[in-house]
Each structure stands twice: as C-alpha cells, then as structure tokens.
Design an enzyme around this catalytic site. Sequence first.
Site, mmCIF file in Angstrom:
data_model
loop_
_atom_site.group_PDB
_atom_site.id
_atom_site.type_symbol
_atom_site.label_atom_id
_atom_site.label_comp_id
_atom_site.label_asym_id
_atom_site.label_seq_id
_atom_site.Cartn_x
_atom_site.Cartn_y
_atom_site.Cartn_z
ATOM 1 N N CYS A 298 26.783 22.674 -42.847
ATOM 2 C CA CYS A 298 25.692 23.641 -42.955
ATOM 3 C C CYS A 298 25.870 24.783 -41.966
ATOM 4 C CB CYS A 298 24.343 22.956 -42.742
ATOM 5 S SG CYS A 298 24.189 22.092 -41.160
ATOM 6 N N HIS A 781 20.346 20.586 -38.575
ATOM 7 C CA HIS A 781 20.610 21.305 -39.824
ATOM 8 C C HIS A 781 20.449 22.803 -39.594
ATOM 9 C CE1 HIS A 781 21.030 22.016 -44.053
ATOM 10 N NE2 HIS A 781 19.823 22.553 -44.154
#
Length: 869
Positions: A298, A781
């Site tokens: 990510c 994330h």
Amino acid sequence: MAHLKINGLVQIRSTNRSKHTRASQWKEAVIEIVERKQKVNLVVSFKLEERRRVFQLGDNVTGVVVSGELGLYHLDLTLRDDTSLLIDKLSSADVEHLKSFLDSSTPCESQQPMEPMSSQDDLESSDPFCGEHQEAACGSLNTTPESGTPLSRKMPLSMSNTTGGQKRGEKQGRKRKTEPSSSSAEVNKDIPKENTPDQKKKSRRYYSRNRGGKAEKAVTLREQEKRSNWKLEPAFNSKSYGRANLDGTILPIATCSDDRDVSIFGLEIITHNGVQSLPDPYLNQLKREGFPNLGNTCYMNSILQSVFGIPTFAKDLLTQGIPWEKVSYDDLIMPLSQLLVLKDIRDVEIKGELLTSVKKSISTVADTFSGNEQNDAHEFLSLCLDQLKLNMEKVNAMWDTERRNTCAGSAGTKRFVCPVGANFEFELHSSIICEGCGEATIKTEVSNYLSIDLHHGTKTHPLSIQKSFDLFFTPEKIEHNCEKCKNKNSVLKYTLRRLPRVLIVHLKRYQVTTDLLPVKSEQPVEISKYLNISSHCHENRKLPFPLANTSPDVSQGMMPGIFNQSMLSKKVISESCDPMVLQVGSSVDAEIQSFQIMYEDEDASEEQQQRGLESGSMLEPELVKTENRILRQKTSLATDSMMGDGYSFLPMLCEPLSIQDPGLAEMGLQEVPENPEFKNYEKINIYGKSDGRTNTELSKLYQNHGSRIKGLFLPASLASVSSQEDPEKDLSRSPELQEDDPHSFAFGSDDSKDGEMGDDLQNYRLVSVVSHFGSSPNSGHYVSDVYDFQKQAWLLYSDVQVFESSDPSIQENRLNSGYIFFYMHNEIFEELLKKASECKVLSTSKEEKRDIDYFSTLLNGLTYILEEF
C-alpha cells in the site's frame, strides 16, 4: 429450504492435533446451501478446479461472524472440529442471504450438540498450507465472540469495531486489545478495552506465529475485486521477491492495522438495535479501480497514485518522444510509464505485473523493498524519484551518443526534460552566518522534497502544515567553527532559491526511542489548503518551470512506443477520459489513441488503428522479456475490464498536435484545426471525404431528433441500449464540482487567509495527501487523497478501491495521519484547472458515442448520395 448460490473468495482453515493451523490459498468458488435428506449442507465448488467440498451445517456450526468495511463484507464460519470457512468479497445482499440461511439452519442452543461432521468429496491435499492463521471465530452462532451479547437471528450486517474472530490489526510487541460490540458498549477508539483471560489466551494462540503483525495479507490480485456481481476471473499470482524470508507463512488479512482507528476513512460507527453498523458513507465508491496490493504494498500504491495525479509530471514523462525502443525494461522508467498509461484499466492482472516490475526495479537499489514487508512510503518516494532521474540521465546520454554518431557536426542535440527535475526539484539555499565577524558560509542543495519536523502545538495555537513550514525557515542558532575568527556561535537560515512546480512536504512523524525503535507520533496537524512561502524565498528566486506553450513532440514518444507489437496487436481499451491512457482497439466504438482523444476526430477504422500501431515503433527484443510475458498475454483481457465511469486525472493538453514525423501520419493522425470551439463530432464519411458542413448539420439533427432517429434507424440491439447519463450533468447538479470553490473543503485554521493567498505568485495549493494509519512504519495502511482536475473533486485511493468524496473533509480525517503532502504552485494549478474545464470532448457516454458514430456513417453516406444526384 430454498436454494442459495453465490460467488466469493474462499479460504479453508483447519487445526491439526498439534494445534497448528493450516490455511489454504484464497480461491474463487461458488458457495451453495442445499438440503439433502433433511440435512443442510454448504457446498463449496472451486471454479478453477474440478472438485468441491461439503460442510454440514446445523448443530455443526459453532460461530458465524460477519464483518466488513466500505461496502465489502466477509463471513467467518466456524465448525465444531475447529475448521473455519472464510468467505470474502461479498456484497451486502449476498452476505444478508447467506447469514439468514445459516441462522435458519441452526437448531436451538438448548439442544445437545452432535459430533462434528464435516465431509468432503475431494480432499484438499493439493492446496499449499501456511503456518499463518488469523483469529478463528469462537462462540455460539447467535453470540458475538467479544461480548457474548445475544443477537437476533435476522440481525443486520454487523460492522463492529473488531471483526470478531477475524480481528484486523497490528501487533507491536503487546497482546491484542478488543472492544465489545454490544449495544451497551460505548464506541471509543482511543481507549481499547482489555481482553478477558480466555480471549487473551486465544489471541496468543492465533498470533504467536504472526511475523511482525503485518498490516495486509499477501493476496492474489483478483481477491481485491470489489463487488460480487462483477465476474470473477482466475486469480493472478504475482511474483514475490524475497519470499523465502516468509518461512512459509502468509500475512494476516487486514487493510488497516490500527485497532483503535475504526473509521479511518471518515466513516462513523453508529449503534442500531444493539449492533454496530455502517451508515451510508459520504464516500462514493467509483467503478474505476486503483492498484492491487501485492502484499503490504500500500505504501507503493499510495505514492504512485499521488505522483501520477500530477498532470505536468505525466505530460513530461509521456509526450517528449523518448525512444522507448532503446530503454531497458529493467529501468524503472519503463514499467512506470507503462503503468501510468494503463493506470485506469480494470484488469488488475496487467497492473499487478507492472507494479511487480516497479517493485523489482526499486529493489535493485534497496533490498528492503525486495520482500513482502511493509515499508515507509517516504523512503519509497525518495528512491523512486532518484531512480527515475538517473534513468532520464541514462536516456539523455544514450541519445547524445547516438545523435553524435549519426549526425556528426550538427549544431546541437535534443535533450529530454527530466520529469522529476521539472516538477519536484527545488534549490534550498542555506547560509551560516558567524555572530562574531559576520562571515557567511553559503551552500545550495538540490532536493525533491522538504522534510520538516513535527513540533508541538497548543489548543489555542494548533499546529498546522503552514506553521511547521514557517518554523523550518526560522533562523536557528547553531555551533559552527568560523574559520575566520574561530567563533563557534553562528546562525543558520534557509531560503528557497528555485521553486518547484510541485512542492513535496514530508512531515517527520516517526521518532526513534532510546531502544532504537521507530515510534509514530499521532499528534494532530491541521492541513493547510494553501502554503504561503513568499517570506521564505531568496531575493533572487527562480520561478517554477512554466507550462510549455508549444505542442508536445509525439513523433517518437507516442504511446504505442512504450509497448511492444505483440502487446499492441491485442485490444487495450481504457474507457477513460484520461488523455494519458492508451486507448487501442478494433471495436466499432473504441476511441483512437489517447492524445487524439483531445485533438483529433474521435473515430478511426480498425485498419487505420492497426496500421498505426504496427508502424508506430519497432521495439528491440529488450522489451520482449520474461517480465513482460503476462502483460503481453493478458492485454486482450483489458477489453472486458475497461473503465466505465470515465474519470481521469486531467486532459491537460488542449492545444492542437504538431505532427513532425511523416511516419506518424500513417497512424491515422491528422492535424486538428486550431479553432478551440471546433466540434468533436466531425467524422470521416464512408467515401473518405471530410464534410464539415454535413457533420455540423448532423450534430444539430441528432440533438433535435436523436430519439426519433434512434427508433427509425438503429438495429434492435442498439435501440434497446439506454444511454448512460452524461457526466457533465453530474457537474451541473453538483455546485461543488462546477468550480473550484476555495471553501468547499474543511481545512484548518489557515483557511481564513486562503482568499488573500490565492493570487500570490509564491503560494502553493494542496493537490494530494498520503496518509498512514498505524503506530509503526513496519505496519499499518497507507491511503492517498488526490485532487482530480478533470472531475474537480478529491479522490481517495485505498489500493484497488477508489472513492469520490461528495463533501470532502480531509482536515478532519487526516488530522492524525497526514504524512506526505503535495502542494502545486497556484498559478500552475489555475492554468491546469482552466485547461481541464476547456477539454470536454469526452463528455458523451459510451452508448451515445456509439449512436453518433452509427448516425455519422449513415447520414454522411446519404448526404453523399444526394449530392451525387
């Protein structure tokens, strides 16, 4: 009992006698619930394998946990023999039906439990198993594992703070903490609740083998398809570099590892009938897809989306006529350019292969990116820009050598502009002035980003990006030995000598503890919409590189040159109004090449397009490598996965193309008249003659009598197709999208000055934010918020998912997580915004274009016949 049949991604987990959990790979399957001889069974039929597994339901079920985020749901079914069946990527309707069937098939809890019965038609011995395991669901069917609160059998979809047995989070050398999901529990993401002893024991059991508690699983790309009503394709197994370091484990399923931050995307959790559920979010999920996650990538996806969202960067990279046939595929610039061209296609396999190549290129200079571990987005950005700059220097050196050999004695040679230097590079002027004698030591540094410290703010004077930026340029007393007077007291001051088009500001959120462990500071920082740098500029400052007023030279750098012939001979269609997206195809309604979309007639015959592709570039075998094999083979699948909503990052080039290469004329490209009001409906009639008068009349005729003509002339297959809604109507209905409203975003305290700052030549405007959710650089994330110039709205990219915010509130949702900020020079921003507003050639939907194409050919032919008589 009625028959139920749904599609989904399935993983089966089982525990052996040694209490070691084995987990199969995620596979696409058809899940059915059937009733045979008064027994209810759940049948899992794997799509790519001619086999199935059968699980008995009823009292064999010990727990069902439904969880989800942002419209995607997964169900964890636990059986009495410690077998868990995980079904992922379910729509809300499918998970409701499945949950209802499971509830109705379960007997009352007062009945005596039967022995576990789990049968299978074919053993799953061929499945590779891994040592990693996520938390299994425990407890009865109608009881939440966290709190034991009974739930209704017809309960709504649960969106609890934890995901039940499938807890999503990170482990930072401490035990898990979960929050109760009962109606009496107050949702407080800042104060995690302690586990019960049993829960702690289970947490230790299922997370003892978690290597570092990574935030995301190493997934196959097709697992990230967003809706179950989309056709599921065979899974793409991406290459994994450094996989030997994983010790045969897979990473836990998660998209965000911060167990406290439940509503990371600004989604509030409400309580309804004792169950926490998700309200209709203000985020509107788009049909377009972002970049698939290859396994903790990510950080890469968020950076690339932010960089690709800079229109000037895309233009400099793709429109200079770079001799792509001379560029090695091992160089970062090649897969990066291909990914930029194909960024909006739906085929995640193609994008996954290109992302793997990008990751591999970066790994050659930094081993830390070779594995599947989470990495720092800022470090990746720095390496990516440095590598791209080196690749451009290599291209220029190669080009200079070739031109000198072929054109000896020529006056000069062309040099390609580096997209990094032209857009992100700035000069930082530092001066160390001795307090004793006034002797100054001058130094100029060239950098692509500015890293600023995270200072502490107060309630009355909260910290903001603008204030942190100002503090960086505040003169600072330092110790420096003066060579002239030997005085050690000096003053250090920074100024900006050359300004970039886009200023990247990196906020230092990570600090090293006494144990040499990086710790993230979640101190709130208000995000300034404008960044005023006028007081920090050198007296002899240089303004950013202006936007080129001349037409781009596409004689050799047209998009087909980036790809090889075998790839281009297949259909690569991106239904996007992105001028940088390659649009090649043989279908009737396929648009011509990306730059033709804005400058040229929108139609080209199959023969013209194919001839253009074949003559566009003869690439050397260097591009036909093993790394590009899947890319070439899978390109034909892009037709079925093309974009449907037509969003883009900007048609920034509205001036006519200047074709200098005679070979390019063979590609079906013609120069467009300079009149910017020239209608995009001009067609080539069936006899090869262009009739502007006829086509103008055609446009009026279709506008006035379009519906009637459709009924008279269209075939049944076309007449039955209803036109999609014009995207421009959406803009007319949404006042916030019609114009660039400086007050349409809820930014921080600096916004009171926004109106005054807007016209300052030294002002920069926010165009992208990369945010990190988590407490460590090794977990969590990353997401990116990118301003879309074409849509004039903010888009949120979270790996493969893309959302549009109808009422953006970046300041509120990124207050504690904002990490990297992209600020564009305001003058350039306004110019790009103006060009984006002028470029409306793709406002017609796909069906409307097909109708116009059909009428154009038909009526042009009729006009020709009438003129002959």
